[in-house]
Design an enzyme around this catalytic site. Sequence first.
Site, PDB file in Angstrom:
ATOM      1  N   HIS A 105       0.824  -1.211   0.000  1.00 34.77           N
ATOM      2  CA  HIS A 105       0.000   0.000   0.000  1.00 34.77           C
ATOM      3  C   HIS A 105       0.862   1.267   0.000  1.00 34.77           C
ATOM      4  O   HIS A 105       0.677   2.163  -0.833  1.00 34.77           O
ATOM      5  CB  HIS A 105      -0.927  -0.018   1.225  1.00 34.77           C
ATOM      6  CG  HIS A 105      -1.731   1.228   1.403  1.00 34.77           C
ATOM      7  ND1 HIS A 105      -3.050   1.319   1.027  1.00 34.77           N
ATOM      8  CD2 HIS A 105      -1.396   2.458   1.901  1.00 34.77           C
ATOM      9  CE1 HIS A 105      -3.503   2.545   1.284  1.00 34.77           C
ATOM     10  NE2 HIS A 105      -2.509   3.263   1.820  1.00 34.77           N
ATOM     11  N   GLU A 106       1.819   1.327   0.916  1.00 31.76           N
ATOM     12  CA  GLU A 106       2.620   2.555   1.040  1.00 31.76           C
ATOM     13  C   GLU A 106       3.491   2.785  -0.197  1.00 31.76           C
ATOM     14  O   GLU A 106       3.725   3.929  -0.592  1.00 31.76           O
ATOM     15  CB  GLU A 106       3.481   2.517   2.306  1.00 31.76           C
ATOM     16  CG  GLU A 106       2.689   2.418   3.611  1.00 31.76           C
ATOM     17  CD  GLU A 106       1.657   3.526   3.800  1.00 31.76           C
ATOM     18  OE1 GLU A 106       1.838   4.628   3.249  1.00 31.76           O
ATOM     19  OE2 GLU A 106       0.644   3.266   4.484  1.00 31.76           O
TER      20      GLU A 106
ATOM     21  N   HIS B 107       1.731   4.846  -2.661  1.00 30.71           N
ATOM     22  CA  HIS B 107       1.882   6.295  -2.451  1.00 30.71           C
ATOM     23  C   HIS B 107       3.241   6.783  -2.963  1.00 30.71           C
ATOM     24  O   HIS B 107       3.329   7.817  -3.611  1.00 30.71           O
ATOM     25  CB  HIS B 107       1.790   6.645  -0.965  1.00 30.71           C
ATOM     26  CG  HIS B 107       0.426   6.503  -0.377  1.00 30.71           C
ATOM     27  ND1 HIS B 107      -0.705   7.034  -0.956  1.00 30.71           N
ATOM     28  CD2 HIS B 107       0.006   5.876   0.755  1.00 30.71           C
ATOM     29  CE1 HIS B 107      -1.754   6.755  -0.206  1.00 30.71           C
ATOM     30  NE2 HIS B 107      -1.359   6.039   0.846  1.00 30.71           N
TER      31      HIS B 107
ATOM     32  N   HIS C 197      -5.286   7.478  -2.239  1.00 27.05           N
ATOM     33  CA  HIS C 197      -6.202   6.461  -1.725  1.00 27.05           C
ATOM     34  C   HIS C 197      -7.339   6.211  -2.702  1.00 27.05           C
ATOM     35  O   HIS C 197      -7.761   7.106  -3.425  1.00 27.05           O
ATOM     36  CB  HIS C 197      -6.758   6.886  -0.365  1.00 27.05           C
ATOM     37  CG  HIS C 197      -5.788   6.627   0.735  1.00 27.05           C
ATOM     38  ND1 HIS C 197      -5.800   7.302   1.918  1.00 27.05           N
ATOM     39  CD2 HIS C 197      -4.768   5.741   0.815  1.00 27.05           C
ATOM     40  CE1 HIS C 197      -4.828   6.853   2.701  1.00 27.05           C
ATOM     41  NE2 HIS C 197      -4.177   5.911   2.039  1.00 27.05           N
TER      42      HIS C 197
END
Length: 510
Positions: free
Chosen positions: A226-227, A230, A236
Site C-alpha cells: 500500500h505505502e 503512495h 487512496h
Amino acid sequence: MGRRLLLCLLLVVSVKCRTIYVEDARPTEEEVSFMKRYGYLPEVAEGSTSLDFSYTPLSITEAVRRLQAFAGLTPSGVIDSDTKQLFKKKRCGVKDIITTSSRSRRYVTREAWTKKDITYRVLNGSRTLEKHRVEGQMAAALAVWAPHAGLTFTRLDSGKADIEVSFVTLDHGDGSPFDGPGQVVAHAFCPPLGDLHFDDDEVWSEYPADDEENEESTDFFAAAVHEIGHALGLAHSDVRESVMYPYYRARVQSLYEDDILGMRALYMKDQQAATSALTVQTENPMAPRFSLDPGVTDEEDVPDLCYTNFDTIQVLQGKIYVFEEEWMWVLSERKEIDPGYPKRFHDVFIGLPEHVDVVRTIYEKRNGNIVIFKDKQYWEFGPNFSLIKRGRLRDYRLPGRLRELTTVFLSNYNNKTYLIDSERFWRFNEDTWTMDKGYPKSMSAWRDLPYPVDSAIIWKGNTYFFRGPRFWRFDNAQIRAHPYYPLFTAQIWFPCQPTPDMERYTKNED
Ligand SMILES: [Zn+2]
Ligand SMILES: [Zn+2]
C-alpha cells in the site's frame, strides 16, 4: 531534517448535496479531528482540536457522508456502529481527500517519478522484524508494482535512496506524528520524496494474522504494498478491493484493476502497457536474488543428499528441485546438480515468510507460477521467484477443516491438479478454478503406491511418487505403480554412489 514534507494528497470524491440533520449522534472530538485529518472536514485554525463552532450540523453530516462513501458504507450521514468502527480501524496516515482552502476548487494532483530506475533503502528494522527480513519483504512488495509501472528497483545499503524505509514512533520530525499502537500504522510521501514510515509501536509481522480482526499483529507486506503505491504517486482509492483502500486489510495481496490502471496512467501512458509489462517482468532484477557466499557448500550444517530424507522434490521450469531443511538443490538432469547449489530457499523465494522453515509442498501451476503450501496457507510466486500472491487452502475449493496438504502436482495426463493430504486426494481444474466432482478419493485408488507420499513429479512425461528413500513410477493408464518399483531415490536421481552405508541406511528407513 528540516525539509517540510507534504503527505501525498490526491483524489476527490463527488459530494451529493442532500441534507440530513443529525442531532443525537454528534461526533466526538476525536471523530471530528479524524475527519479533519483525512480531509473530510476542512481544516480550521491550526492546532485546534476542539469541535469548532464553524462546523454546522450540515457540514458535519456531509463530512460523515463522504467518509462513509469512501469507505464503501451506505452514506447515511448518521454515525452508526459501522462508522464508529472506521474511526478505530488500523489505517494509513495519508489523507483520503484534499480540498483547497477555496471550497469551489479541488485539485487532483498526479505526481510520478520522472525516471525509470528507482533506488530504495531500508534504514532500520522494527522491534519485531529484523532489517534483513524487512528488505526481503520490501523486494517482494516492490516487485508487485514494478511490471505495471515499467520501473526497476535497486536496493542501496548506504547513501541517499529515492525511497527510504524506516520504522519510527510518535513525533518523528515530518509534521505527521504517529499515534502509538493501533489506528495509524504507516504513511508515505509522493514523488519526488518517496519515503515510507512505519509506526514502530505496531507489532509488525511477516504474515497475516489468522483472524482478520486480530489486532495483535500487522502484516508488513500488506502495508508495504500500500505505502509503495503512495511512493509511486497513487492516492487512496474508495474501491474496497483496491490495495490503495486506506484501511488496513491483511488479506489483500495482489493488485486490483483500480491499482493497475492508476500505475498505467502515471507511468505507461505512451506505451503498449501489456507488452512492456511482460518485458519488465522477465527483466526484473529483483529476483531471484542469490546472495549466498560461494563457500557455503563446505559448511557442516548442509545436509548430504545421499544420506538424508529430503523434504520434497518437484519439477519447476523443467528442472528438478530438491528441498531439505532450509536448503534447496537444483538439478538439470538426474545426477547433475547446478553450480552454486545448495542455496537457502529463503534467498531464492523472496517474500516467503520466515515461519515457513521447510518446504514440503510445492508445485508449478499451469500458468507457470510456483506455489508453496504450508498448513492452511499458500504463497504464489511468479516465474521470476518473487512473491505475487498469498492465500488459503480454501481458495482451492478445499474444505475449511483441512489442515494441510502433503503433495500437490499438475498431471500431464489430464492437465488437472492433484491435491493430496495424507490419505485422500482431490482433483482440481485450474482453467475453471473448480474442484472436480466425486472428490476426495482415497489414496488406495492408486494401486501399489504407499501413502502418505512425500512428493509427486512429472519428469520427461512420466509420473513419479516419492516416499522416504524410495520412489515409484506410476502407470497412468493402469492406475497403478509400475511393477519394477520402488527404487532408491538417491542412487537414481542424485549424484550418489551406492555404498554399504547407504544400503544399511535405506533398509532401516522403511
Ligand atoms: Zn495510504
Ligand atoms: Zn512520517
